[in-house]
Design a protein around this motif. Structure first.
Motif, PDB file in Angstrom:
ATOM      1  N   ALA A  37       0.834  -1.190   0.000  1.00  0.00           N
ATOM      2  CA  ALA A  37       0.000   0.000   0.000  1.00  0.00           C
ATOM      3  C   ALA A  37       0.877   1.252   0.000  1.00  0.00           C
ATOM      4  O   ALA A  37       2.099   1.169   0.157  1.00  0.00           O
ATOM      5  CB  ALA A  37      -0.877  -0.003   1.251  1.00  0.00           C
ATOM      6  N   SER A  38       0.231   2.394  -0.143  1.00  0.00           N
ATOM      7  CA  SER A  38       1.010   3.618  -0.208  1.00  0.00           C
ATOM      8  C   SER A  38       1.235   4.257   1.160  1.00  0.00           C
ATOM      9  O   SER A  38       2.201   4.982   1.331  1.00  0.00           O
ATOM     10  CB  SER A  38       0.335   4.620  -1.143  1.00  0.00           C
ATOM     11  OG  SER A  38      -0.972   4.903  -0.701  1.00  0.00           O
ATOM     12  N   HIS A  53       3.567 -15.236   5.119  1.00  0.00           N
ATOM     13  CA  HIS A  53       3.232 -16.122   4.013  1.00  0.00           C
ATOM     14  C   HIS A  53       4.300 -16.145   2.915  1.00  0.00           C
ATOM     15  O   HIS A  53       4.082 -16.744   1.859  1.00  0.00           O
ATOM     16  CB  HIS A  53       1.878 -15.734   3.433  1.00  0.00           C
ATOM     17  CG  HIS A  53       0.754 -16.011   4.386  1.00  0.00           C
ATOM     18  ND1 HIS A  53       0.209 -17.264   4.546  1.00  0.00           N
ATOM     19  CD2 HIS A  53       0.106 -15.213   5.260  1.00  0.00           C
ATOM     20  CE1 HIS A  53      -0.731 -17.225   5.465  1.00  0.00           C
ATOM     21  NE2 HIS A  53      -0.814 -15.983   5.923  1.00  0.00           N
ATOM     22  N   GLY A  54       5.427 -15.496   3.143  1.00  0.00           N
ATOM     23  CA  GLY A  54       6.524 -15.532   2.184  1.00  0.00           C
ATOM     24  C   GLY A  54       6.241 -14.803   0.894  1.00  0.00           C
ATOM     25  O   GLY A  54       6.813 -15.116  -0.150  1.00  0.00           O
ATOM     26  N   LEU A  55       5.378 -13.824   0.928  1.00  0.00           N
ATOM     27  CA  LEU A  55       5.001 -13.064  -0.257  1.00  0.00           C
ATOM     28  C   LEU A  55       5.705 -11.712  -0.201  1.00  0.00           C
ATOM     29  O   LEU A  55       5.569 -10.972   0.776  1.00  0.00           O
ATOM     30  CB  LEU A  55       3.481 -12.883  -0.262  1.00  0.00           C
ATOM     31  CG  LEU A  55       2.814 -12.282  -1.473  1.00  0.00           C
ATOM     32  CD1 LEU A  55       2.968 -13.215  -2.677  1.00  0.00           C
ATOM     33  CD2 LEU A  55       1.327 -12.068  -1.191  1.00  0.00           C
ATOM     34  N   ALA A  56       6.474 -11.378  -1.220  1.00  0.00           N
ATOM     35  CA  ALA A  56       7.163 -10.087  -1.251  1.00  0.00           C
ATOM     36  C   ALA A  56       6.138  -8.968  -1.353  1.00  0.00           C
ATOM     37  O   ALA A  56       5.124  -9.104  -2.030  1.00  0.00           O
ATOM     38  CB  ALA A  56       8.110 -10.027  -2.442  1.00  0.00           C
ATOM     39  N   GLN A  57       6.403  -7.869  -0.655  1.00  0.00           N
ATOM     40  CA  GLN A  57       5.534  -6.696  -0.724  1.00  0.00           C
ATOM     41  C   GLN A  57       6.389  -5.502  -1.105  1.00  0.00           C
ATOM     42  O   GLN A  57       7.424  -5.250  -0.504  1.00  0.00           O
ATOM     43  CB  GLN A  57       4.847  -6.436   0.610  1.00  0.00           C
ATOM     44  CG  GLN A  57       3.980  -5.186   0.592  1.00  0.00           C
ATOM     45  CD  GLN A  57       3.380  -4.868   1.945  1.00  0.00           C
ATOM     46  OE1 GLN A  57       3.325  -5.705   2.823  1.00  0.00           O
ATOM     47  NE2 GLN A  57       2.932  -3.649   2.107  1.00  0.00           N
ATOM     48  N   ILE A  58       5.948  -4.753  -2.095  1.00  0.00           N
ATOM     49  CA  ILE A  58       6.649  -3.568  -2.566  1.00  0.00           C
ATOM     50  C   ILE A  58       5.730  -2.372  -2.388  1.00  0.00           C
ATOM     51  O   ILE A  58       4.574  -2.415  -2.788  1.00  0.00           O
ATOM     52  CB  ILE A  58       7.030  -3.686  -4.069  1.00  0.00           C
ATOM     53  CG1 ILE A  58       7.761  -4.982  -4.361  1.00  0.00           C
ATOM     54  CG2 ILE A  58       7.809  -2.473  -4.538  1.00  0.00           C
ATOM     55  CD1 ILE A  58       9.076  -5.138  -3.666  1.00  0.00           C
ATOM     56  N   SER A  59       6.239  -1.299  -1.795  1.00  0.00           N
ATOM     57  CA  SER A  59       5.459  -0.076  -1.645  1.00  0.00           C
ATOM     58  C   SER A  59       6.137   1.053  -2.410  1.00  0.00           C
ATOM     59  O   SER A  59       7.353   1.186  -2.384  1.00  0.00           O
ATOM     60  CB  SER A  59       5.324   0.313  -0.182  1.00  0.00           C
ATOM     61  OG  SER A  59       4.682   1.570  -0.074  1.00  0.00           O
ATOM     62  N   HIS A  60       5.325   1.863  -3.054  1.00  0.00           N
ATOM     63  CA  HIS A  60       5.853   2.997  -3.805  1.00  0.00           C
ATOM     64  C   HIS A  60       5.880   4.280  -2.979  1.00  0.00           C
ATOM     65  O   HIS A  60       6.459   5.269  -3.398  1.00  0.00           O
ATOM     66  CB  HIS A  60       5.016   3.229  -5.062  1.00  0.00           C
ATOM     67  CG  HIS A  60       3.603   3.640  -4.772  1.00  0.00           C
ATOM     68  ND1 HIS A  60       2.658   2.731  -4.346  1.00  0.00           N
ATOM     69  CD2 HIS A  60       3.002   4.839  -4.802  1.00  0.00           C
ATOM     70  CE1 HIS A  60       1.520   3.363  -4.147  1.00  0.00           C
ATOM     71  NE2 HIS A  60       1.695   4.639  -4.406  1.00  0.00           N
ATOM     72  N   ALA A  61       5.274   4.272  -1.775  1.00  0.00           N
ATOM     73  CA  ALA A  61       5.194   5.522  -1.026  1.00  0.00           C
ATOM     74  C   ALA A  61       5.339   5.373   0.483  1.00  0.00           C
ATOM     75  O   ALA A  61       5.365   6.375   1.179  1.00  0.00           O
ATOM     76  CB  ALA A  61       3.868   6.224  -1.342  1.00  0.00           C
ATOM     77  N   SER A  62       5.411   4.184   1.027  1.00  0.00           N
ATOM     78  CA  SER A  62       5.537   4.010   2.480  1.00  0.00           C
ATOM     79  C   SER A  62       6.971   4.308   2.897  1.00  0.00           C
ATOM     80  O   SER A  62       7.896   3.615   2.491  1.00  0.00           O
ATOM     81  CB  SER A  62       5.161   2.584   2.879  1.00  0.00           C
ATOM     82  OG  SER A  62       3.808   2.338   2.611  1.00  0.00           O
ATOM     83  N   THR A  63       7.147   5.335   3.741  1.00  0.00           N
ATOM     84  CA  THR A  63       8.493   5.780   4.082  1.00  0.00           C
ATOM     85  C   THR A  63       8.856   5.620   5.557  1.00  0.00           C
ATOM     86  O   THR A  63       9.939   6.022   5.964  1.00  0.00           O
ATOM     87  CB  THR A  63       8.684   7.266   3.697  1.00  0.00           C
ATOM     88  OG1 THR A  63       7.713   8.049   4.389  1.00  0.00           O
ATOM     89  CG2 THR A  63       8.551   7.468   2.198  1.00  0.00           C
ATOM     90  N   SER A  64       7.979   5.034   6.352  1.00  0.00           N
ATOM     91  CA  SER A  64       8.278   4.872   7.771  1.00  0.00           C
ATOM     92  C   SER A  64       9.560   4.068   7.969  1.00  0.00           C
ATOM     93  O   SER A  64       9.745   3.020   7.364  1.00  0.00           O
ATOM     94  CB  SER A  64       7.125   4.167   8.485  1.00  0.00           C
ATOM     95  OG  SER A  64       7.491   3.843   9.809  1.00  0.00           O
TER      96      SER A  64
END
Length: 134
Positions: A37-38, A53-64
């Motif tokens: 999510a962003s 679950h071993g699933l890669a997650q990519i965010s384009h805007a999460s900067t925490s």
């Protein structure tokens, strides 16, 4: 309308069980990554689910910066730097260009706001004594 709760429910109900319970079906391929999510406040709990679950997650805007914790978010990645660089740049500009000597930070207590406020404090604490902000 989009709801992060509905999105997480969809993942849990429709995608994650297929990996473990059903034999592979070429017509229903299992995803290997999730884009989104962003917001950091949404990415944090979602990254726990995808990590389990071993699933890669990519965010384009999460900067925490809390999302940098690979122990808690092992499969999370981002396409944008964490907020720590922004915080250090802001303190540098406020101190060296605007000659600010006192700074207050108002923030939302969520994964982004909390870590950004902490980064501002850390950056201000690293200033030379003559330029230090209170």
């Amino acid at each position: 309308s989009y709801s992060p709760i509905k999105a997480a429910e969809h993942l849990i109900r429709n995608i994650f069980p297929r990996k473990h319970l059903e034999p592979p079906d070429p017509m229903l391929p299992y995803p290997t990554a999730l884009v989104g999510a962003s917001r950091s406040a949404v990415s944090s709990p979602l990254a726990i689910l995808t990590g389990v679950h071993g699933l890669a997650q990519i965010s384009h805007a999460s900067t925490s910066t809390s999302l940098d914790n690979k122990g808690q978010y092992p499969t999370f990645g981002r396409m944008i730097p964490s907020a720590i660089g922004d915080a250090y740049a802001a303190v540098d500009y406020l101190s060296n260009e605007l000659y600010v000597t006192h700074l207050a930070v108002l923030f939302v207590k969520d994964p982004y706001g909390s870590t950004y406020a902490q980064a501002i404090q850390e950056a201000a604490g690293l200033l030379p004594e003559a330029r230090r902000m209170d």
